[in-house]
Design a protein around this motif. Sequence first.
Motif, PDB file in Angstrom:
ATOM      1  N   GLU A  17       0.935  -1.169  -0.009  1.00 35.79           N
ATOM      2  CA  GLU A  17       0.048  -0.068  -0.006  1.00 35.79           C
ATOM      3  C   GLU A  17       0.825   1.345   0.027  1.00 35.79           C
ATOM      4  OE1 GLU A  17      -3.111   0.310  -0.622  1.00 35.79           O
ATOM      5  OE2 GLU A  17      -3.501  -2.057  -0.631  1.00 35.79           O
ATOM      6  N   TYR A  18       1.869   1.232   0.758  1.00 30.97           N
ATOM      7  CA  TYR A  18       2.843   2.523   0.784  1.00 30.97           C
ATOM      8  C   TYR A  18       3.575   2.601  -0.424  1.00 30.97           C
ATOM      9  CZ  TYR A  18       7.029   5.207   1.634  1.00 30.97           C
ATOM     10  OH  TYR A  18       8.138   6.217   1.868  1.00 30.97           O
ATOM     11  N   LYS A  20       2.439   1.469  -3.484  1.00 30.86           N
ATOM     12  CA  LYS A  20       1.263   2.063  -4.379  1.00 30.86           C
ATOM     13  C   LYS A  20       1.166   3.355  -4.258  1.00 30.86           C
ATOM     14  CE  LYS A  20      -3.519   1.098  -5.305  1.00 30.86           C
ATOM     15  NZ  LYS A  20      -4.866   0.093  -4.923  1.00 30.86           N
ATOM     16  N   TYR A  21       1.232   3.937  -2.971  1.00 31.06           N
ATOM     17  CA  TYR A  21       0.757   5.313  -2.760  1.00 31.06           C
ATOM     18  C   TYR A  21       1.892   6.226  -3.512  1.00 31.06           C
ATOM     19  CZ  TYR A  21       1.195   9.983  -0.515  1.00 31.06           C
ATOM     20  OH  TYR A  21       1.367  11.232  -0.223  1.00 31.06           O
TER      21      TYR A  21
END
Length: 237
Positions: A17-18, A20-21
Amino acid sequence: MRNLSDNWIAEGLIDFEYKKYLLLAYLKEVEHEFKSVKLYPPLTELISHYHKLKHFDTNKNHINSKFPKEIQSFDLKKVSINYKSKTEDDETMKELVSIISYALPQIKKHIEEGKSIYDFIENQLEIEPVGLSALYQKEGYALVSNGYSKEILVYRYKIDLFQNNLDKYRGIALKFIASIKKSITKTCHQIKLDLIKNFKDLPNPSTWRIVSKNAIPLEQSLLPISKRLLLKHVEIE
């Protein structure tokens, strides 16, 4: 614009998720640049990121293929044997693989968008020699007109040949000379004559006129694409 580190995939927290951000924030900046018809450096950076991720992905698969495997099952209908690798990715590697699997198509989509803009710009450019074509074309001048601007931007170009173990390739550099306002007396042919008078080292210079029908960001798009277009037309050994 926001940059993405060359080693962004492995730096800092290895979390899907990190990462991807980080990627989506960077791609949003790229989209903003592309909407402003600013291709460079974003397009070059995208291609570099894509190749690095592909290289990592390929090497990871190559390394895994070298480890021993054990028989997992038989498929009598297909007359095949299914194998299972004796090595299992640890959690970090699994996270990296997930990140790469997500990132590759995202980056590729933006590369294709950039290439479409590149093709549009290149297709609306006009290029032609000014006067008779010179025998020596490794150095010369490019007279660049941008959209409806009355200014003719004069650049001196130089082409260098490079060679490695596999191939020979060419590179081109542009040096800004002057900005000249177009008029009845200041035509491209007259500008060429003035250049011959002022720069004695090129008595019969290869001179090209490059015209963009539309106003294009100069440094970020018009000049880089003009350089590549010039390389296609200049004939040198």
